[in-house]
Design an enzyme around this catalytic site. Structure first.
Site, mmCIF file in Angstrom:
data_model
loop_
_atom_site.group_PDB
_atom_site.id
_atom_site.type_symbol
_atom_site.label_atom_id
_atom_site.label_comp_id
_atom_site.label_asym_id
_atom_site.label_seq_id
_atom_site.Cartn_x
_atom_site.Cartn_y
_atom_site.Cartn_z
ATOM 1 N N GLY A 212 -79.644 -16.780 -49.606
ATOM 2 C CA GLY A 212 -79.786 -16.038 -50.851
ATOM 3 C C GLY A 212 -79.634 -16.932 -52.068
ATOM 4 N N VAL A 240 -72.404 -20.633 -42.608
ATOM 5 C CA VAL A 240 -71.632 -20.859 -41.396
ATOM 6 C C VAL A 240 -72.398 -20.366 -40.168
ATOM 7 C CG1 VAL A 240 -70.380 -18.666 -41.365
ATOM 8 C CG2 VAL A 240 -69.256 -20.750 -40.538
ATOM 9 N N ASP A 241 -73.348 -19.430 -40.365
ATOM 10 C CA ASP A 241 -74.134 -18.895 -39.246
ATOM 11 C C ASP A 241 -75.158 -19.893 -38.723
ATOM 12 O OD1 ASP A 241 -72.778 -16.639 -39.954
ATOM 13 O OD2 ASP A 241 -74.502 -15.558 -40.732
ATOM 14 N N MET A 284 -69.286 -14.379 -36.231
ATOM 15 C CA MET A 284 -70.262 -14.313 -37.320
ATOM 16 C C MET A 284 -71.668 -14.600 -36.811
ATOM 17 S SD MET A 284 -68.025 -16.259 -40.224
ATOM 18 C CE MET A 284 -67.362 -17.352 -38.982
#
Length: 477
Positions: A212, A240-241, A284
């Site tokens: 984003g 982090v994903d 996550m």
């Protein structure tokens, strides 16, 4: 793979895609020659829209820590191959990107440079390391003395005063989790942001954030280019994903996988210590299951891994309940790892919940872990009344996000920061610095903002997961 194209024109002014050819000898097939064709990606440069910029010698020439020699500076003909694996039975082709690193000429006078650093979106291990290394490298390598931190994400450009930064202040930040600059989602007002950048005299903007934030950086770059302002913009991808495409990985990912082991180990102990115990861990991964996948492979205590890229079902032959029941019969316990984005279409929700969005515009996910725990208990109560059964649910999301980066990610963050600075000092703008096949490259922001890095369930890694867990493929016959 890094290669040099000695006959290539200056790629800073070449068209978006320039076809080049490289001869390859296939020694296993009677020394047959193959031709690798590749297209050089155009990287935006300040000179694309500003034609009277001054060029300066690189300050590294006189830096006591460096002794530039032949080959030290990167040439405009040094490129990185996007793809390095080819089937020579068909004509091979690859895209190439500019190789990252210092150039022998720069387009910024360090005495006139005002750099702004901002962190956007959620927390991630390594944020403070990137900030620290940007500050230290700008100061020590290039002699920049006007370095500022923008607080609270994009909205901080126009809603608060920037904070002046220096190496002494940033000295120990790499040992801290979170972000010293604070962060937030939303607050993206394009014209207010660009006006503030211009009015505060910033001419270098370093944007650290996820997909984003990278989409926002594209808009900022486009607006700056439209106004023909002498301001360079670089993105440093943070998620982090590990769901940002093109680059090998995002910083903080390896730390997240390492920390996830602790949650899985705790779930395993809890499950093993109970009668018919199930340890359920939610990790996550909104749209991709990389953390769940790599944590499963690293742990070897996981019996089933559920990720967003593949569907699963609960009831019936080949379903999750049947599989877990057999595991409980065989072992007396089971460990289940689920990515937060998995199974979202299975959870009942109201019309209002279907329309709910967070401040970044992303759909709000329901808690797949809590829903699975409830469904598992209902299933066992229905099919095995009066039998003991326990589900221990662990959600380590905020524990993982908040930790400092491990040593591998710390080193990675340093290289990202240095690569970004070298590129922006050389006049490039609207780009992202990141590794491609182990070599650092400059990639147009727009490409990175659009690219996704999803788990390929046809790849050998997913087959490896299923061979480790022995879980079903959840494909209904």
């Amino acid at each position: 793979m890094a290669i040099s194209c000695p006959e290539a024109t200056d790629l800073t002014t070449a068209p978006y895609s320039r076809e080049q050819k490289l001869s390859i000898t296939d020694t296993e097939n009677a020394n047959t020659n193959r031709t690798l064709s590749f297209s050089s990606v155009k990287l935006p440069h300040l000179t694309d829209f500003l034609h009277d910029l001054q060029i300066h010698p690189n300050p590294l020439d006189h830096n006591p820590f460096y002794r530039p020699s032949d080959g030290f500076y990167i040439s405009h003909t040094d490129v990185i191959l996007r793809h390095i694996l080819f089937d020579l039975s068909s004509p091979p082709h690859s895209t190439t990107y500019h190789r990252a690193g210092p150039r022998n000429r720069v387009f910024f006078d360090p005495c006139q440079t005002r750099a702004a650093i901002v962190t956007c979106g959620g927390l991630c291990p390594g944020l403070n390391t990137v900030i620290r290394e940007l500050v230290v490298a700008l100061w020590d390598l290039y002699g920049v003395r006007q370095i500022f931190g923008v607080k609270a994400g994009y909205r901080g450009f126009y809603s608060s005063e920037p904070v002046e930064l220096n190496p002494k202040l940033a000295h120990s930040w790499h040992k801290m989790g979170g972000t010293v600059l604070e962060t937030s989602r939303g607050g993206f007002d394009l014209h207010k942001i660009v006006d503030a950048i211009r009015d505060r005299g910033f001419n270098q903007v370093y944007i650290i954030g996820g997909d984003g934030a990278m989409r926002g950086a594209v808009k900022i770059f486009d607006e700056i280019r439209c106004r023909k302002l002498n301001i360079a913009v670089v993105g440093i991808p943070k998620t982090v994903d590990n769901d940002i495409g093109i680059i090998d990985r995002s910083f903080g990912f390896q730390t997240a996988v390492e920390m996830a082991q602790q949650a899985i180990s705790a779930a395993h102990v809890e499950a093993q210590s109970a009668v018919n115990g199930i340890g359920l861990v939610k990790l996550m991964g909104r749209s991709t299951g990389h953390i769940a996948l790599y944590a499963t492979l690293s742990s070897r205590d996981v019996d089933c891994c559920l990720i967003p890229e593949t569907e699963f079902y609960l009831e019936g032959k080949g379903g999750l309940f049947e599989f877990l029941e057999q595991r409980l019969k065989d072992n007396g316990h089971a460990v289940l790892v689920v990515a937060e984005g998995a199974g979202q279409d299975m959870i009942p929700r109201t019309d209002a919940q279907k329309e709910e969005r967070d401040e970044s515009g992303n759909p709000v996910f329901l808690d797949i872990g809590g829903w699975l725990k409830s469904e598992l208990k209902n299933w066992w109560t229905r099919d095995h009344p009066n039998e003991l059964f326990t589900v221990k649910y662990i959600d380590p999301t905020y524990m993982i996000r908040a930790v400092p980066a491990n040593s591998t990610d710390n080193l990675y963050c340093t290289l990202l920061a240095h690569s970004a600075i070298h590129g922006i000092m050389a006049g490039y703008t609207g780009f992202v610095a990141g590794p491609i096949n182990g070599n650092y490259a400059y990639i147009p922001l727009e490409e990175v903002a659009q690219a996704k890095n999803e788990v390929d369930i046809k790849d050998h890694k997913w087959a490896w997961v299923r061979s480790v867990t022995n879980q079903p493929d959840f494909v209904r016959n």
